[in-house]
Design a protein around this motif. Sequence first.
Motif, PDB file in Angstrom:
ATOM      1  N   LEU A  51       0.920  -1.278   0.502  1.00 38.88           N
ATOM      2  CA  LEU A  51       0.270   0.292  -0.168  1.00 38.88           C
ATOM      3  C   LEU A  51       1.122   1.444   0.121  1.00 38.88           C
ATOM      4  CD1 LEU A  51      -2.840   1.057  -0.156  1.00 38.88           C
ATOM      5  CD2 LEU A  51      -2.076   0.732   2.692  1.00 38.88           C
ATOM      6  N   TYR A  52       0.787   1.927  -0.837  1.00 34.77           N
ATOM      7  CA  TYR A  52       1.518   3.419  -1.371  1.00 34.77           C
ATOM      8  C   TYR A  52       1.126   4.321  -0.647  1.00 34.77           C
ATOM      9  CZ  TYR A  52       3.827   1.199  -5.338  1.00 34.77           C
ATOM     10  OH  TYR A  52       4.682   0.276  -6.593  1.00 34.77           O
ATOM     11  N   GLY A  53      -0.235   4.191  -0.256  1.00 30.21           N
ATOM     12  CA  GLY A  53      -0.370   5.438   0.181  1.00 30.21           C
ATOM     13  C   GLY A  53      -1.895   5.806  -0.160  1.00 30.21           C
ATOM     14  N   TYR A  54      -2.939   7.302   0.638  1.00 29.26           N
ATOM     15  CA  TYR A  54      -4.564   6.920  -0.168  1.00 29.26           C
ATOM     16  C   TYR A  54      -4.682   8.531   0.236  1.00 29.26           C
ATOM     17  CZ  TYR A  54      -5.527   6.387   5.100  1.00 29.26           C
ATOM     18  OH  TYR A  54      -5.586   6.031   6.292  1.00 29.26           O
ATOM     19  N   VAL A  55      -5.611   8.310   0.149  1.00 34.56           N
ATOM     20  CA  VAL A  55      -6.234  10.551  -0.031  1.00 34.56           C
ATOM     21  C   VAL A  55      -7.514   9.627   0.383  1.00 34.56           C
ATOM     22  CG1 VAL A  55      -7.141  12.465  -1.357  1.00 34.56           C
ATOM     23  CG2 VAL A  55      -4.886  11.848  -1.681  1.00 34.56           C
ATOM     24  N   ALA A  56      -7.698  10.323   2.169  1.00 36.19           N
ATOM     25  CA  ALA A  56      -9.604  10.246   2.305  1.00 36.19           C
ATOM     26  C   ALA A  56     -10.072  11.229   2.151  1.00 36.19           C
ATOM     27  CB  ALA A  56      -8.884  10.009   3.608  1.00 36.19           C
ATOM     28  N   THR A  57     -11.491  11.313   2.435  1.00 34.75           N
ATOM     29  CA  THR A  57     -12.269  12.489   2.187  1.00 34.75           C
ATOM     30  C   THR A  57     -13.286  12.329   3.925  1.00 34.75           C
ATOM     31  OG1 THR A  57     -14.771  11.775   1.385  1.00 34.75           O
ATOM     32  CG2 THR A  57     -12.635  12.577   0.154  1.00 34.75           C
ATOM     33  N   ALA A  58     -12.112  12.417   5.112  1.00 32.45           N
ATOM     34  CA  ALA A  58     -12.370  11.688   5.696  1.00 32.45           C
ATOM     35  C   ALA A  58     -11.781  12.376   6.958  1.00 32.45           C
ATOM     36  CB  ALA A  58     -12.750   9.957   6.423  1.00 32.45           C
ATOM     37  N   GLY A  59     -12.512  12.225   8.685  1.00 31.69           N
ATOM     38  CA  GLY A  59     -10.924  12.556   9.577  1.00 31.69           C
ATOM     39  C   GLY A  59     -11.008  14.488  10.255  1.00 31.69           C
ATOM     40  N   TYR A  61      -9.696  17.212   9.113  1.00 32.73           N
ATOM     41  CA  TYR A  61      -9.776  17.711   8.026  1.00 32.73           C
ATOM     42  C   TYR A  61     -10.071  17.755   6.617  1.00 32.73           C
ATOM     43  CZ  TYR A  61      -5.769  19.177  11.232  1.00 32.73           C
ATOM     44  OH  TYR A  61      -5.028  19.247  12.920  1.00 32.73           O
ATOM     45  N   GLY A  62     -10.126  16.354   6.556  1.00 30.25           N
ATOM     46  CA  GLY A  62     -11.312  15.548   4.951  1.00 30.25           C
ATOM     47  C   GLY A  62     -12.557  15.911   5.295  1.00 30.25           C
ATOM     48  N   GLY A  63     -13.255  15.467   4.745  1.00 28.08           N
ATOM     49  CA  GLY A  63     -14.786  15.122   3.930  1.00 28.08           C
ATOM     50  C   GLY A  63     -15.406  16.519   4.677  1.00 28.08           C
ATOM     51  N   TRP A  64     -15.053  17.446   4.724  1.00 30.65           N
ATOM     52  CA  TRP A  64     -16.201  18.699   4.775  1.00 30.65           C
ATOM     53  C   TRP A  64     -16.131  19.083   3.262  1.00 30.65           C
ATOM     54  CZ3 TRP A  64     -17.283  20.146   9.765  1.00 30.65           C
ATOM     55  CH2 TRP A  64     -17.274  20.264  10.365  1.00 30.65           C
ATOM     56  N   ILE A  65     -17.484  19.736   2.913  1.00 30.66           N
ATOM     57  CA  ILE A  65     -18.148  20.077   1.901  1.00 30.66           C
ATOM     58  C   ILE A  65     -17.733  21.630   1.342  1.00 30.66           C
ATOM     59  CG2 ILE A  65     -20.193  19.851  -0.240  1.00 30.66           C
ATOM     60  CD1 ILE A  65     -20.830  17.222   1.172  1.00 30.66           C
ATOM     61  N   VAL A  66     -17.832  21.938   0.692  1.00 31.81           N
ATOM     62  CA  VAL A  66     -17.260  23.545   0.706  1.00 31.81           C
ATOM     63  C   VAL A  66     -18.134  24.245  -0.369  1.00 31.81           C
ATOM     64  CG1 VAL A  66     -14.819  23.356   1.952  1.00 31.81           C
ATOM     65  CG2 VAL A  66     -14.814  23.349  -0.785  1.00 31.81           C
ATOM     66  N   GLY A  67     -17.878  23.146  -1.431  1.00 29.72           N
ATOM     67  CA  GLY A  67     -19.155  23.687  -2.058  1.00 29.72           C
ATOM     68  C   GLY A  67     -18.032  24.028  -3.895  1.00 29.72           C
ATOM     69  N   ASP A  68     -18.160  25.265  -3.696  1.00 23.73           N
ATOM     70  CA  ASP A  68     -17.369  25.890  -4.772  1.00 23.73           C
ATOM     71  C   ASP A  68     -15.746  26.267  -3.969  1.00 23.73           C
ATOM     72  OD1 ASP A  68     -16.280  27.790  -6.104  1.00 23.73           O
ATOM     73  OD2 ASP A  68     -17.613  29.399  -5.751  1.00 23.73           O
ATOM     74  N   ASN A  69     -15.125  25.803  -5.146  1.00 27.02           N
ATOM     75  CA  ASN A  69     -13.234  25.792  -4.392  1.00 27.02           C
ATOM     76  C   ASN A  69     -12.844  27.383  -4.705  1.00 27.02           C
ATOM     77  OD1 ASN A  69     -10.482  25.200  -4.487  1.00 27.02           O
ATOM     78  ND2 ASN A  69     -10.241  23.805  -5.625  1.00 27.02           N
ATOM     79  N   PRO A  70     -12.908  27.757  -3.537  1.00 22.00           N
ATOM     80  CA  PRO A  70     -12.392  29.465  -3.892  1.00 22.00           C
ATOM     81  C   PRO A  70     -11.128  29.464  -4.744  1.00 22.00           C
ATOM     82  CG  PRO A  70     -11.478  28.381  -1.328  1.00 22.00           C
ATOM     83  CD  PRO A  70     -12.185  27.176  -2.473  1.00 22.00           C
ATOM     84  N   ASN A  71     -10.176  28.797  -5.047  1.00 19.52           N
ATOM     85  CA  ASN A  71      -8.916  28.501  -5.687  1.00 19.52           C
ATOM     86  C   ASN A  71      -9.104  28.474  -7.015  1.00 19.52           C
ATOM     87  OD1 ASN A  71      -7.124  28.998  -3.529  1.00 19.52           O
ATOM     88  ND2 ASN A  71      -7.620  26.386  -3.297  1.00 19.52           N
ATOM     89  N   THR A  72     -10.164  28.294  -7.878  1.00 19.58           N
ATOM     90  CA  THR A  72     -10.879  28.401  -9.135  1.00 19.58           C
ATOM     91  C   THR A  72     -11.288  29.564  -9.237  1.00 19.58           C
ATOM     92  OG1 THR A  72     -13.067  26.977  -9.185  1.00 19.58           O
ATOM     93  CG2 THR A  72     -11.321  25.726  -9.001  1.00 19.58           C
ATOM     94  N   PRO A  73     -11.482  29.951 -10.765  1.00 18.00           N
ATOM     95  CA  PRO A  73     -12.613  31.073 -11.640  1.00 18.00           C
ATOM     96  C   PRO A  73     -13.872  30.185 -11.570  1.00 18.00           C
ATOM     97  CG  PRO A  73     -11.042  29.976 -13.214  1.00 18.00           C
ATOM     98  CD  PRO A  73     -10.319  29.733 -12.142  1.00 18.00           C
ATOM     99  N   VAL A  80     -14.224  19.251  -2.308  1.00 20.25           N
ATOM    100  CA  VAL A  80     -14.723  18.503  -0.951  1.00 20.25           C
ATOM    101  C   VAL A  80     -13.146  18.906  -0.387  1.00 20.25           C
ATOM    102  CG1 VAL A  80     -14.659  16.319  -1.973  1.00 20.25           C
ATOM    103  CG2 VAL A  80     -15.520  16.744   0.671  1.00 20.25           C
ATOM    104  N   THR A  81     -12.764  19.302   1.221  1.00 16.58           N
ATOM    105  CA  THR A  81     -11.877  18.656   1.385  1.00 16.58           C
ATOM    106  C   THR A  81     -11.151  17.509   1.432  1.00 16.58           C
ATOM    107  OG1 THR A  81     -12.255  18.824   4.024  1.00 16.58           O
ATOM    108  CG2 THR A  81     -12.102  20.820   2.880  1.00 16.58           C
ATOM    109  N   SER A  82      -9.531  16.872   1.583  1.00 15.37           N
ATOM    110  CA  SER A  82      -9.579  16.030   2.096  1.00 15.37           C
ATOM    111  C   SER A  82      -8.116  16.086   2.524  1.00 15.37           C
ATOM    112  CB  SER A  82      -9.163  15.405   0.462  1.00 15.37           C
ATOM    113  OG  SER A  82      -8.327  16.015  -0.011  1.00 15.37           O
ATOM    114  N   CYS A  83      -7.678  14.533   3.237  1.00 18.14           N
ATOM    115  CA  CYS A  83      -6.431  15.118   3.809  1.00 18.14           C
ATOM    116  C   CYS A  83      -5.390  13.574   3.069  1.00 18.14           C
ATOM    117  CB  CYS A  83      -5.976  14.170   4.961  1.00 18.14           C
ATOM    118  SG  CYS A  83      -7.150  12.953   5.766  1.00 18.14           S
ATOM    119  N   MET A  84      -3.740  13.699   2.754  1.00 19.45           N
ATOM    120  CA  MET A  84      -3.607  12.278   2.860  1.00 19.45           C
ATOM    121  C   MET A  84      -2.359  11.284   3.617  1.00 19.45           C
ATOM    122  SD  MET A  84      -0.312  12.491  -0.844  1.00 19.45           S
ATOM    123  CE  MET A  84      -1.336  13.723  -1.262  1.00 19.45           C
ATOM    124  N   VAL A  85      -2.727  10.186   2.910  1.00 18.31           N
ATOM    125  CA  VAL A  85      -1.804   9.096   4.171  1.00 18.31           C
ATOM    126  C   VAL A  85      -0.958   9.130   3.627  1.00 18.31           C
ATOM    127  CG1 VAL A  85      -1.506   7.614   5.589  1.00 18.31           C
ATOM    128  CG2 VAL A  85      -3.673   8.762   6.041  1.00 18.31           C
TER     129      VAL A  85
END
Length: 223
Positions: A51-59, A61-73, A80-85
């Motif tokens: 198992l190399y690693g994974y990204v989870a939408t939980a925890g 800091y992860g799994g929060w639905i922000v709807g509109d990503n503020p980093n795009t036009p 949705v926010t996520s975290c990496m292991v």
Amino acid sequence: AQYVAALDDTFAIEVTSYDWAKPPLCPTGWGMCPPPDNKYPVQVATLGGGLYGYVATAGEYGGWIVGDNPNTPETETRSVTSCMVLNDDYTTTGLGGLSGLQVTAAHEYVHAIQNGYGDPTPREDSLWYESIAAYMEDEVLDSSNDNYQYLWPDWTQSLGQWPADNHYANWILYRYAAEHNGGVLNPTGGQEVVRRIWKNIAQGQWGVVAFNNALGAKTPGAT
């Protein structure tokens, strides 16, 4: 230091050079948010061999639905926010060593970016997530060729019906598209096709339609 360098190198290519949108962070006041130093959260853990690693939408800091990503036009609806292991030992993975770490960072951060763009209901097949991430491995670390282990897909089967543990294999579709649309390792080349795919998915387009429209935008008239 090697983990930090691998993640920084990935960010420099996928976000700074290739113009993929940064994944959003969960806002202040939401649970334990924001992550420390307002940086994308990554945990190094004992995951075992294979198992190399994974990204989870939980925890926290992860799994929060922000709807509109503020980093795009654009305006997204399912960002949705996520975290990496990441594994704490790459000596037992298929590629092994530092290269194993580097290619994992490249692959998994694509998933963080994908979640950041969002995937409105109904969710796309996993092949769109995994095969695009597998394609981007070579864009970040061209010498690794770790994605060669997933070849070859059975072209007599529907992409969506390919066995779940082999949906990485379809990265070769994007490599083919890249070679005919500006080439690989090029910010204005083939990677622009896969970036457009996910921007289209974020706007509610189905995967195949998103792919077709991305090709048409890169090469007008292409299907």
